[in-house]
Design a protein around this motif. Structure first.
Motif: not given
Length: 159
Positions: A150, A153-154, A156-158
């Motif tokens: 998680e 993933r966070l 990578k998104d930011r």
């Protein structure tokens, strides 16, 4: 003249024990050679073999891979091998002594993680000194893996 080394370390994984990393806390890993007969090598090159239920044990000054399954070679004749025979692992004496001490004193287990062919075409076993996980340890391990996934993933998104 010496044989030239290949530029990239190519390995071909034949059999993998995926469950071992979940059931055991891996402490240290070793690469061990494995003493095989001709038909066993041929069967492994075809991608057959399983180490899901196998383990390694110390007998005297030797380490044996027990309960690994390499099925009989399809084109073998009467000299075919026995599928579940114990197979000798080839290690240095100091490595064997270290494993023997860990198993005898610390209650550790020798678990094979995978069988593969290295860049030179030799069959090898990745052997781990591990300690078994209890049910609550497995739950904690799952939570930790989920959190890492998680967080990645966070980020990578930011980013």
């Amino acid at each position: 003249m010496a044989r030239p080394r290949p530029s990239s370390e190519k390995i071909k994984v034949v059999a993998e024990n995926r469950r071992a990393r979940f059931d055991y806390a891996i402490d240290q890993t070793y690469e061990a050679g494995i003493a095989l007969t001709g038909t066993e090598v041929k069967a492994l090159r075809f991608g057959e073999g399983s180490i899901a239920e196998s383990y390694a044990e110390v007998k005297g000054n030797e380490i044996w891979l027990v309960n690994s399954n390499i099925p009989e070679f399809s084109h073998g004749n009467r000299f075919n091998h026995e599928p579940k025979r114990p197979r000798k692992l080839l290690l240095h004496e100091r490595e064997i002594n270290k494993m023997h001490g860990a198993v005898a004193r610390q209650g550790m287990t020798l678990v094979p993680l995978c069988i593969y062919f290295n860049a030179r075409g030799r069959a090898k076993v990745e052997l781990a000194i591990a300690k078994g996980r209890k049910a609550h340890d497995k739950r904690e391990h799952i939570k930790e893996q989920d959190w890492k996934r998680e967080a990645a993933r966070l980020l990578k998104d930011r980013g």
